[in-house]
Design a protein around this motif. Structure first.
Motif, PDB file in Angstrom:
ATOM      1  N   SER A   9     -43.504  18.307  -6.909  1.00  0.00           N
ATOM      2  CA  SER A   9     -44.536  18.446  -5.877  1.00  0.00           C
ATOM      3  C   SER A   9     -44.477  19.842  -5.252  1.00  0.00           C
ATOM      4  CB  SER A   9     -44.349  17.373  -4.799  1.00  0.00           C
ATOM      5  OG  SER A   9     -45.235  17.578  -3.731  1.00  0.00           O
ATOM      6  N   GLY A  10     -43.275  20.336  -5.006  1.00  0.00           N
ATOM      7  CA  GLY A  10     -43.107  21.682  -4.460  1.00  0.00           C
ATOM      8  C   GLY A  10     -43.631  22.755  -5.401  1.00  0.00           C
ATOM      9  N   LEU A  11     -43.362  22.583  -6.698  1.00  0.00           N
ATOM     10  CA  LEU A  11     -43.875  23.539  -7.692  1.00  0.00           C
ATOM     11  C   LEU A  11     -45.402  23.512  -7.727  1.00  0.00           C
ATOM     12  CD1 LEU A  11     -41.273  22.962 -10.550  1.00  0.00           C
ATOM     13  CD2 LEU A  11     -41.509  25.013  -9.108  1.00  0.00           C
ATOM     14  N   ALA A  12     -45.982  22.309  -7.684  1.00  0.00           N
ATOM     15  CA  ALA A  12     -47.440  22.181  -7.676  1.00  0.00           C
ATOM     16  C   ALA A  12     -48.025  22.794  -6.404  1.00  0.00           C
ATOM     17  CB  ALA A  12     -47.849  20.711  -7.803  1.00  0.00           C
ATOM     18  N   THR A  13     -47.353  22.566  -5.272  1.00  0.00           N
ATOM     19  CA  THR A  13     -47.809  23.152  -4.011  1.00  0.00           C
ATOM     20  C   THR A  13     -47.766  24.666  -4.085  1.00  0.00           C
ATOM     21  OG1 THR A  13     -47.062  21.247  -2.732  1.00  0.00           O
ATOM     22  CG2 THR A  13     -47.345  23.309  -1.526  1.00  0.00           C
ATOM     23  N   GLY A  14     -46.666  25.212  -4.593  1.00  0.00           N
ATOM     24  CA  GLY A  14     -46.547  26.663  -4.722  1.00  0.00           C
ATOM     25  C   GLY A  14     -47.639  27.248  -5.597  1.00  0.00           C
ATOM     26  N   ALA A  15     -47.889  26.630  -6.738  1.00  0.00           N
ATOM     27  CA  ALA A  15     -48.938  27.114  -7.642  1.00  0.00           C
ATOM     28  C   ALA A  15     -50.308  27.030  -6.957  1.00  0.00           C
ATOM     29  CB  ALA A  15     -48.933  26.298  -8.932  1.00  0.00           C
ATOM     30  N   SER A  16     -50.537  25.923  -6.260  1.00  0.00           N
ATOM     31  CA  SER A  16     -51.803  25.736  -5.550  1.00  0.00           C
ATOM     32  C   SER A  16     -51.993  26.809  -4.482  1.00  0.00           C
ATOM     33  CB  SER A  16     -51.825  24.340  -4.919  1.00  0.00           C
ATOM     34  OG  SER A  16     -52.918  24.190  -4.053  1.00  0.00           O
ATOM     35  N   TRP A  17     -50.958  27.072  -3.691  1.00  0.00           N
ATOM     36  CA  TRP A  17     -51.056  28.071  -2.625  1.00  0.00           C
ATOM     37  C   TRP A  17     -51.273  29.465  -3.184  1.00  0.00           C
ATOM     38  CZ3 TRP A  17     -46.786  26.775   1.537  1.00  0.00           C
ATOM     39  CH2 TRP A  17     -47.131  25.587   2.169  1.00  0.00           C
ATOM     40  N   LEU A  18     -50.600  29.804  -4.293  1.00  0.00           N
ATOM     41  CA  LEU A  18     -50.793  31.120  -4.905  1.00  0.00           C
ATOM     42  C   LEU A  18     -52.244  31.301  -5.352  1.00  0.00           C
ATOM     43  CD1 LEU A  18     -47.487  31.374  -6.952  1.00  0.00           C
ATOM     44  CD2 LEU A  18     -48.135  32.849  -5.024  1.00  0.00           C
ATOM     45  N   CYS A  19     -52.792  30.275  -5.980  1.00  0.00           N
ATOM     46  CA  CYS A  19     -54.196  30.328  -6.421  1.00  0.00           C
ATOM     47  C   CYS A  19     -55.143  30.388  -5.227  1.00  0.00           C
ATOM     48  CB  CYS A  19     -54.530  29.116  -7.288  1.00  0.00           C
ATOM     49  SG  CYS A  19     -53.651  29.068  -8.856  1.00  0.00           S
ATOM     50  N   TRP A  27     -35.789  13.292  -5.876  1.00  0.00           N
ATOM     51  CA  TRP A  27     -35.532  14.727  -5.962  1.00  0.00           C
ATOM     52  C   TRP A  27     -36.434  15.377  -7.014  1.00  0.00           C
ATOM     53  CZ3 TRP A  27     -33.506  18.012  -2.755  1.00  0.00           C
ATOM     54  CH2 TRP A  27     -32.511  17.615  -1.869  1.00  0.00           C
ATOM     55  N   ILE A  28     -36.498  14.758  -8.192  1.00  0.00           N
ATOM     56  CA  ILE A  28     -37.298  15.321  -9.288  1.00  0.00           C
ATOM     57  C   ILE A  28     -38.759  15.439  -8.876  1.00  0.00           C
ATOM     58  CG2 ILE A  28     -38.212  14.838 -11.606  1.00  0.00           C
ATOM     59  CD1 ILE A  28     -35.365  13.686 -12.251  1.00  0.00           C
ATOM     60  N   PHE A  29     -39.313  14.364  -8.304  1.00  0.00           N
ATOM     61  CA  PHE A  29     -40.733  14.390  -7.964  1.00  0.00           C
ATOM     62  C   PHE A  29     -41.026  15.239  -6.730  1.00  0.00           C
ATOM     63  CE2 PHE A  29     -40.890  11.048 -11.095  1.00  0.00           C
ATOM     64  CZ  PHE A  29     -42.073  11.364 -11.751  1.00  0.00           C
TER      65      PHE A  29
END
Length: 153
Positions: free
Chosen positions: A87-97, A81-83
């Motif tokens: 991963s979802g947070l990293a994906t979100g940041a990546s998509w925003l950029c 769950w944690i990872f």
């Protein structure tokens, strides 16, 4: 034709091209950038990312229910769950950029820079996961980096 004889092309166990799937990833992945560039015109990049994300969420959960995967939710470990959340947070940041870059830049320049993530993924896999970094890994990273530089200049 070679493609007719080729049932699927796998790289590290991941199907990149499959005649059985009527060409999936090899067609859909490039279209995401083209469709995004056309769709983002005149739209706030954060709003565009949210709309795209909503579509992805609906499709992903649709596949979960279609394959009856929802029954496995209770068996997911705390660590997973944690990872998955990280991963979802990293994906979100990546998509925003990525969407901001698409909005302000040329697809032909943004996409090669985006694909440099392969190089960083291999480096992080070596440093954090202790995966082997072989001569093949090094050459692949060098070629991707060189290709990116060639496409940018």
């Amino acid at each position: 034709m070679i493609l007719k004889e080729l049932q699927s092309l796998k790289i590290n166990g991941i199907v990149i091209l499959s005649t059985k799937r009527k060409r999936g990833y090899d067609i859909f992945a490039p279209l995401t950038s083209i469709f995004a560039k056309i769709g983002i015109y005149g739209v706030n990049s954060n709003l565009a990312t949210a709309i795209r994300t909503m579509v992805v969420v609906i499709m992903a959960w649709g596949m979960v229910f279609l394959t009856n995967g929802q029954k496995e939710i209770s068996g997911i470990s705390r660590k997973s769950w944690i990872f998955l959340i990280l991963s979802g947070l990293a994906t979100g940041a990546s998509w925003l950029c990525y969407y901001k870059a698409l909005q302000t830049g040329e697809v032909s320049k943004v996409v090669p820079i985006d694909k440099l993530s392969v190089v960083f993924t291999l480096i992080f896999a070596f440093l954090l996961l202790r995966e082997p970094f072989t001569i093949k890994s090094f050459l692949g990273c060098a070629l991707i980096t060189t290709g990116t530089i060639v496409l940018l200049f």
